[in-house]
Motif scaffolding. Structure first.
Motif, PDB file in Angstrom:
ATOM      1  N   TYR A   1       0.465   0.339  20.617  1.00 45.31           N
ATOM      2  CA  TYR A   1       0.264   1.770  20.393  1.00 45.31           C
ATOM      3  C   TYR A   1       1.418   2.592  20.977  1.00 45.31           C
ATOM      4  O   TYR A   1       1.918   3.521  20.338  1.00 45.31           O
ATOM      5  N   TYR A   2       1.842   2.248  22.172  1.00 44.88           N
ATOM      6  CA  TYR A   2       2.878   3.031  22.852  1.00 44.88           C
ATOM      7  C   TYR A   2       4.303   2.650  22.435  1.00 44.88           C
ATOM      8  O   TYR A   2       5.214   3.470  22.546  1.00 44.88           O
ATOM      9  N   GLU A   3       4.499   1.446  21.997  1.00 41.77           N
ATOM     10  CA  GLU A   3       5.842   0.960  21.646  1.00 41.77           C
ATOM     11  C   GLU A   3       6.584   1.887  20.687  1.00 41.77           C
ATOM     12  O   GLU A   3       7.718   2.280  20.970  1.00 41.77           O
ATOM     13  N   PRO A   4       6.012   2.262  19.552  1.00 38.50           N
ATOM     14  CA  PRO A   4       6.784   3.119  18.630  1.00 38.50           C
ATOM     15  C   PRO A   4       7.063   4.513  19.192  1.00 38.50           C
ATOM     16  O   PRO A   4       8.078   5.125  18.850  1.00 38.50           O
TER      17      PRO A   4
ATOM     18  N   LEU B   1       1.750  -1.690  32.193  1.00 43.25           N
ATOM     19  CA  LEU B   1       2.032  -1.965  30.784  1.00 43.25           C
ATOM     20  C   LEU B   1       2.952  -0.901  30.200  1.00 43.25           C
ATOM     21  O   LEU B   1       3.893  -1.206  29.467  1.00 43.25           O
ATOM     22  N   LEU B   2       2.668   0.338  30.541  1.00 39.27           N
ATOM     23  CA  LEU B   2       3.503   1.443  30.062  1.00 39.27           C
ATOM     24  C   LEU B   2       4.922   1.309  30.600  1.00 39.27           C
ATOM     25  O   LEU B   2       5.893   1.507  29.873  1.00 39.27           O
ATOM     26  N   TYR B   3       5.036   0.929  31.862  1.00 38.00           N
ATOM     27  CA  TYR B   3       6.356   0.746  32.466  1.00 38.00           C
ATOM     28  C   TYR B   3       7.139  -0.362  31.752  1.00 38.00           C
ATOM     29  O   TYR B   3       8.344  -0.226  31.525  1.00 38.00           O
ATOM     30  N   GLN B   4       6.484  -1.445  31.391  1.00 38.44           N
ATOM     31  CA  GLN B   4       7.178  -2.537  30.698  1.00 38.44           C
ATOM     32  C   GLN B   4       7.744  -2.070  29.360  1.00 38.44           C
ATOM     33  O   GLN B   4       8.856  -2.447  28.981  1.00 38.44           O
ATOM     34  N   VAL B   5       6.992  -1.243  28.651  1.00 34.25           N
ATOM     35  CA  VAL B   5       7.489  -0.691  27.384  1.00 34.25           C
ATOM     36  C   VAL B   5       8.696   0.200  27.662  1.00 34.25           C
ATOM     37  O   VAL B   5       9.734   0.088  27.001  1.00 34.25           O
ATOM     38  N   PHE B   6       8.569   1.071  28.654  1.00 36.13           N
ATOM     39  CA  PHE B   6       9.661   1.975  29.021  1.00 36.13           C
ATOM     40  C   PHE B   6      10.902   1.184  29.426  1.00 36.13           C
ATOM     41  O   PHE B   6      12.006   1.459  28.954  1.00 36.13           O
TER      42      PHE B   6
END
Length: 177
Positions: free
Chosen positions: A64-67, A111-116
């Motif tokens: 969800y956050y990736e794009p 998880l959000l940090y890993q995407v960032f």
């Protein structure tokens, strides 16, 4: 051909329903306490449909956050002005505040940090900030930059956005020199 398009549409809808169900459940429960059964029940899909599309709830969250992060980093990668990059990132975090707050409250900050961090890595790989952009220097630079910038924004959101956007932007400019 039509059957393939129909199957693709069903798969897209299934992924969307799963994602929406997860995001709704995260408003009241941390991700570590959620089960796939709860999510599929809320989404109105089978466990088999879930596992055809995802391996875990964390993967749904990340997808969800990736794009969203990809879009902002693609935008700032094309900016020439350092000031415009900071302005665009500032606007992004401000616009995403409620979604980021949900991630924080749901126990998904890591998880959000890993995407960032993955996008920071791609961003700096495109810039090659040092002549010898390899190994330890690259690795530590990416960790340093991603953790610092991310934590400034997360802390700002956690603290109730007491500082103005301009104050936070100025801090990031100062720290990035």
């Amino acid at each position: 051909m039509a059957a393939t398009e129909h199957a693709q549409a069903i798969r897209k809808d299934t992924k969307e329903w799963i994602t929406l169900a997860l995001l709704e459940l995260l408003k009241t429960k941390k991700i570590a306490k959620l089960t796939v059964s709860e999510v599929v029940k809320k989404a109105g899909v089978s466990r088999m449909a879930f596992y055809r599309n995802y391996e875990s709830l964390e993967q749904v969250f990340t997808a969800y956050y990736e794009p969203k992060f990809a879009d902002i980093f693609n935008k700032i990668a094309n900016q020439i002005s350092h000031e415009q990059k900071i302005a665009d990132l500032t606007h992004f975090f401000h616009a995403m505040t409620s979604e980021i707050r949900l991630a924080i409250e749901a126990g998904c900050t890591d998880l959000l940090y890993q995407v960032f961090k993955s996008h920071i890595a791609r961003f700096y790989d495109g810039l090659n900030p040092f002549p010898d952009w390899t190994g330890a220097k690259r690795n530590y630079w990416i960790h340093y930059m991603s953790a610092g910038v991310f934590e400034v924004w997360i802390t700002w959101i956690k603290n109730g956005q007491q500082e103005t956007l301009e104050e936070i932007s100025n801090l990031i400019r100062l720290f990035h020199r």
